[in-house]
Design an enzyme around this catalytic site. Sequence first.
Site, PDB file in Angstrom:
ATOM      1  N   HIS A  88       0.940  -1.077   0.023  1.00 29.29           N
ATOM      2  CA  HIS A  88      -0.033   0.205   0.111  1.00 29.29           C
ATOM      3  C   HIS A  88       0.956   1.145  -0.113  1.00 29.29           C
ATOM      4  CE1 HIS A  88      -4.001  -1.853   1.517  1.00 29.29           C
ATOM      5  NE2 HIS A  88      -3.554  -2.379   0.405  1.00 29.29           N
ATOM      6  N   TYR A  98      -9.819   3.906   2.865  1.00 33.62           N
ATOM      7  CA  TYR A  98     -10.151   2.918   3.558  1.00 33.62           C
ATOM      8  C   TYR A  98     -11.727   3.035   3.890  1.00 33.62           C
ATOM      9  CZ  TYR A  98      -5.718   0.591   4.434  1.00 33.62           C
ATOM     10  OH  TYR A  98      -4.523   0.173   4.247  1.00 33.62           O
ATOM     11  N   GLU A 140       1.055   1.911   7.451  1.00 33.20           N
ATOM     12  CA  GLU A 140       1.495   2.924   6.460  1.00 33.20           C
ATOM     13  C   GLU A 140       2.137   4.048   6.759  1.00 33.20           C
ATOM     14  OE1 GLU A 140      -2.195   2.228   4.439  1.00 33.20           O
ATOM     15  OE2 GLU A 140      -1.993  -0.046   4.232  1.00 33.20           O
ATOM     16  N   TYR A 191      11.601  -3.121  -3.296  1.00 31.56           N
ATOM     17  CA  TYR A 191      11.105  -2.753  -4.763  1.00 31.56           C
ATOM     18  C   TYR A 191      10.732  -1.234  -4.648  1.00 31.56           C
ATOM     19  CZ  TYR A 191       6.728  -3.927  -2.219  1.00 31.56           C
ATOM     20  OH  TYR A 191       5.655  -3.925  -1.265  1.00 31.56           O
ATOM     21  N   GLN A 207       5.141  -2.775  -9.457  1.00 28.60           N
ATOM     22  CA  GLN A 207       6.270  -2.609  -8.473  1.00 28.60           C
ATOM     23  C   GLN A 207       7.213  -3.626  -9.118  1.00 28.60           C
ATOM     24  OE1 GLN A 207       3.070  -3.658  -6.818  1.00 28.60           O
ATOM     25  NE2 GLN A 207       2.920  -1.646  -5.926  1.00 28.60           N
ATOM     26  N   GLY A 276      13.019 -17.553 -12.818  1.00 29.05           N
ATOM     27  CA  GLY A 276      12.673 -16.571 -13.830  1.00 29.05           C
ATOM     28  C   GLY A 276      13.074 -15.330 -13.364  1.00 29.05           C
ATOM     29  N   THR A 280      15.691 -10.871  -9.499  1.00 26.48           N
ATOM     30  CA  THR A 280      16.201  -9.455  -9.241  1.00 26.48           C
ATOM     31  C   THR A 280      16.492  -8.985  -7.821  1.00 26.48           C
ATOM     32  OG1 THR A 280      13.919  -8.905  -9.663  1.00 26.48           O
ATOM     33  CG2 THR A 280      15.334  -8.691 -11.570  1.00 26.48           C
ATOM     34  N   VAL A 388       6.367 -12.558  -3.234  1.00 29.73           N
ATOM     35  CA  VAL A 388       5.554 -12.816  -4.570  1.00 29.73           C
ATOM     36  C   VAL A 388       5.340 -11.682  -5.526  1.00 29.73           C
ATOM     37  CG1 VAL A 388       3.133 -13.486  -5.258  1.00 29.73           C
ATOM     38  CG2 VAL A 388       4.030 -14.308  -3.143  1.00 29.73           C
ATOM     39  N   GLY A 390       3.194  -9.612  -7.815  1.00 29.57           N
ATOM     40  CA  GLY A 390       1.842  -9.794  -7.873  1.00 29.57           C
ATOM     41  C   GLY A 390       1.058  -9.944  -6.877  1.00 29.57           C
TER      42      GLY A 390
END
Length: 413
Positions: A88, A98, A140, A191, A207, A276, A280, A388, A390
């Site tokens: 977020h 929210y 956040e 990221y 991201q 894959g 990174t 993950v 996504g």
Amino acid sequence: MLSEKSTDTVRATLPAVGAAIGDIADLFYTKLFEAHPELLRDLFNRGNQSAGLQKQALAGSVAAFAARLVDHPDTRPDVMLRRIAHKHASLGVTREQYAVVRLHLFAAIAEVLGEAVTPEVAEAWDEVYWLMANALIALEERLYAEQQVLAGDVWRTWTVAARVEETADCTTFHLVPADGAPAPSFKPGQYVSVQVELADGARQIRQYSLSSAPGSPVRSITVKRVHGAAAAGPDGEVSNHLHARIATGDALRVSAPYGDLVLRDSAAPVLLASAGIGCTPMLSMLEHLADTGHTAPVTVLHADRSPADHALRADHRALTHKLAAASACFWYEAGAEPGDGEGRLDLAEVAVIPGTTAYLCGPLPFMRSVRAQLLAKGVPAADIHYEVFGPDLWLASAGAPAPAPATASAQLQ
């Protein structure tokens, strides 16, 4: 902590809500985007929405949070909440959003479940929602403060200093701040979000892991072009835009760095397993280990379709060789060279040193397989960490083994 009255009500209604959560999520997004089309255009990932992936993530996280409140009333699923909060924060989500989500979510619950949603049931689930929402808001806002940005204002203009074609479908973009000011610090494994304006005026966000070391003045992201047929969805809007339209000298809007899968400062042995484009964040971790003189054993593992598809392959090996006690093994489905493994990553012949901390990044089936192999070799679940790319569907896939501690991502992406 959920009140005793609400706990009883949520426990009694959780099976019904859980059974209908997919329909609730579908209707929620329909209502949300009808009322606020700008959210689909400029905040949520339109590709994930089209493929239904975000809806699965929402369903998994809501069910997981409610079940955790009922089953473990004295604890809070902080791992799950941190992961969502970082996502977020990288998107610039604000406190006010929210309330918007709550309005349309509860309208969907009432419509799907009908008369079963009594005032008592609505009150109990409202308590669940705000317990989760307020916890996320607090996390956040703390993340914004750490990056010294205003809540929601995470964006800064960067310039593409260079672009490198790594493979037919992977391109690395080297970025520097457009204003010449120092780049913000980050932790290896984190990221950034990248926002681009597409042909239809939408400002879509994705991201991408930072593949450079934290100490570098240049930030690097390696973007894999998403082909819809292979990804069971539409072509990637942002990845294809970056590949086709962004050249050296162009400007990009990039967020402050976030992400909770970060390399821990420790003298313990490390295992980095990727598949894959999941390599990174591992490259950032490897470079940081080399820069800081890490002397404990490091095991580097990677799986890919072929050597030609392995982005940053030369860097993967070179950084491994810079470490005092590191080894690398790569597996390829086709074109394996002498010394490489054939097929899928297999730990049968890989020595896993006691006390190892493992980091995984790649497709979910890959990470589930590697995690199971690591557990079988005696690595404690608490020492296996993952990322993950996504929506995080650990809990949304029926029959999938849940990680420990259980996590799921319900980012508003």
